[in-house]
Design an enzyme around this catalytic site. Structure first.
Site, PDB file in Angstrom:
ATOM      1  N   ALA A   1     -15.410   3.380  -0.466  1.00  0.00           N
ATOM      2  CA  ALA A   1     -14.999   2.522   0.296  1.00  0.00           C
ATOM      3  C   ALA A   1     -13.306   1.905   0.013  1.00  0.00           C
ATOM      4  CB  ALA A   1     -15.680   0.981   0.326  1.00  0.00           C
TER       5      ALA A   1
ATOM      6  N   GLU B   1       0.823  -1.176   0.070  1.00  0.00           N
ATOM      7  CA  GLU B   1       0.073   0.142  -0.057  1.00  0.00           C
ATOM      8  C   GLU B   1       0.672   1.161   0.074  1.00  0.00           C
ATOM      9  OE1 GLU B   1      -3.316   0.081  -1.018  1.00  0.00           O
ATOM     10  OE2 GLU B   1      -3.707  -1.494   0.576  1.00  0.00           O
TER      11      GLU B   1
ATOM     12  N   ASP C   1      -4.541   1.004  -9.393  1.00  0.00           N
ATOM     13  CA  ASP C   1      -5.982   0.547  -9.364  1.00  0.00           C
ATOM     14  C   ASP C   1      -6.267   0.036 -10.960  1.00  0.00           C
ATOM     15  OD1 ASP C   1      -5.765   1.001  -6.814  1.00  0.00           O
ATOM     16  OD2 ASP C   1      -6.767   3.183  -6.911  1.00  0.00           O
TER      17      ASP C   1
ATOM     18  N   TYR D   1      -3.672  12.029   0.816  1.00  0.00           N
ATOM     19  CA  TYR D   1      -3.024  11.485  -0.203  1.00  0.00           C
ATOM     20  C   TYR D   1      -1.878  12.062  -1.052  1.00  0.00           C
ATOM     21  CZ  TYR D   1      -2.598   8.280  -4.479  1.00  0.00           C
ATOM     22  OH  TYR D   1      -2.254   7.567  -5.251  1.00  0.00           O
TER      23      TYR D   1
END
Length: 392
Positions: free
Chosen positions: A128, A34, A177, A227
């Site tokens: 989410a 991550e 992603d 972020y």
């Protein structure tokens, strides 16, 4: 929702259903790795079986109309106008950004887009952290390019989706992603080196276990979270490291051994902790992948836990809700691995749970999490599916 039901909704929305084609792009879960993606490191995502469907039909008047079965906002634009991000267009800025990139790509090749109507339906929990935005981007890119008769390789659509999010929406996301959503493969995760796009499919053999995603139900907006701040902190750390390791192009190139040699040069403790997370997380992806290949699931689960602890203590992107989920999940005897997944600041946790313990896991985690946070979590027992495709 099946294709027939979606076409019926298309008919209700646009007043016709001739020439309608249906496309799908999944959500994704990152099993480990991550905040390494935009740092040129390794990630280990998998596509899920839920995602975003798009029913779409071509037009000849250069007009694009976007509607959703999930949200009331609709948007319309024309190929002849300059496409810009508009706050009032809300979710539709994602397909608009993709269309903008498709038009630019077509102009470079002396091709053109002539319009379409497109209706979206998604069953990814919004906000989410399971990549609802990348799912919308890839299903739009695939649908609009196919309707126009252009056969663009999936890897190019993946890069195009990332550009749309970076340039049009203004989120400085890495490639993970879009890659996972576009290139997913049933029952496999993908070990991807994000700067070189080198990847390999790794079978996810977890017989006797289930992947359980738990939604904190604490909404977090990626664009206005911290972020981009984390990204700039990493860039600052990289600039210092390059003075001592000039051959390094990204934090993903820095080995643990070299990091131990140069970390004392980063005097700012916050910057040092951010970089330490990225470099140790990169190492964890490699070790976790090896564990999965060797069917050492307990070892894989331990790496998941270490990942969460690093994201909590060094990168500071978890928060009370995600940490509470982590603590409660880790208490369950049948849970061998658990961690936050996604950008953080809310969103989801992913756990590896013995099949016979899933009901107990859901019951106890929900009870204790709700007591501590006053929020009710949602649980998704997941299967790993294929990437974006035309379905009907």
């Amino acid at each position: 929702m099946n294709a027939s039901e979606l076409k019926e909704l298309f008919q209700n929305q646009f007043g016709y259903n001739e020439g309608v084609r249906v496309f799908f792009a999944p959500g994704r879960v990152n099993l480990i790795g991550e905040h390494t993606d935009y740092n040129g490191g390794y990630v280990f995502p998998a596509a899920l079986t839920f995602g975003t469907w798009a029913a779409a039909a071509p037009r000849k008047d250069n007009v694009y109309r976007f509607a959703s079965a999930n949200f009331p906002t609709e948007a319309e634009c024309s190929v002849s106008e300059t496409l810009v991000y508009r706050e009032e267009d809300d979710w539709a800025n994602y397909p608009k950004g993709v269309l903008n990139e498709l038009i630019q790509l077509a102009e470079d090749e002396n091709k053109s887009y002539s319009g379409a109507d497109i209706l979206f339906y998604g069953n990814i929990p919004n906000g989410a952290g399971l990549s609802s935005s990348a799912s919308i981007e890839l299903v739009t890119a695939l649908a609009l390019s196919k309707l126009a008769g252009f056969d663009i390789p999936m890897l190019e659509l993946v890069k195009l989706g990332q550009r749309a999010e970076n340039r049009f929406v203004g989120v400085n996301c890495g490639i993970m992603d879009q890659f996972a959503v576009g290139m997913g493969k049933k029952d496999h995760a993908m070990m991807l080196k994000c700067d070189t796009m080198e990847y390999q499919y790794v079978p996810v053999k977890i017989e006797g276990y289930k992947l359980v995603i738990t939604n904190t139900n604490k909404r977090r907006g990626l664009a206005d979270s911290k972020y981009n701040e984390r990204r700039s902190e990493c860039e600052e750390g990289l600039a210092i490291i390059k003075k001592y390791l000039p051959e390094v192009q990204s934090l993903g190139d820095v080995s643990l051994q070299n990091w131990n040699k140069v970390k004392s040069h980063i005097e700012n403790e916050t910057i040092r902790r951010r970089v330490e997370h990225v470099i140790t997380e990169n190492e964890r992806v490699l070790l976790a992948t090896k564990s999965l290949q060797e069917n050492a699931l307990v070892s894989f689960g331990e790496m998941m836990k270490q990942s969460h602890e690093s994201l909590r203590d060094l990168y500071e992107v978890t928060g009370f809700e995600l940490d509470t989920l982590f603590e409660e999940a880790a208490k369950i005897e049948g849970c061998i691995g658990t961690r936050m997944t996604g950008a953080g600041f809310g969103g989801c946790n992913v756990s590896l749970v013995k099949e016979h313990a899933v009901d107990e896991f859901k019951e106890k985690v929900a009870k204790n999490y709700s007591l501590k946070t006053k929020l009710d979590p949602d649980f998704y027992v997941c299967e790993i599916g294929d990437g974006a495709k035309e379905v009907f």
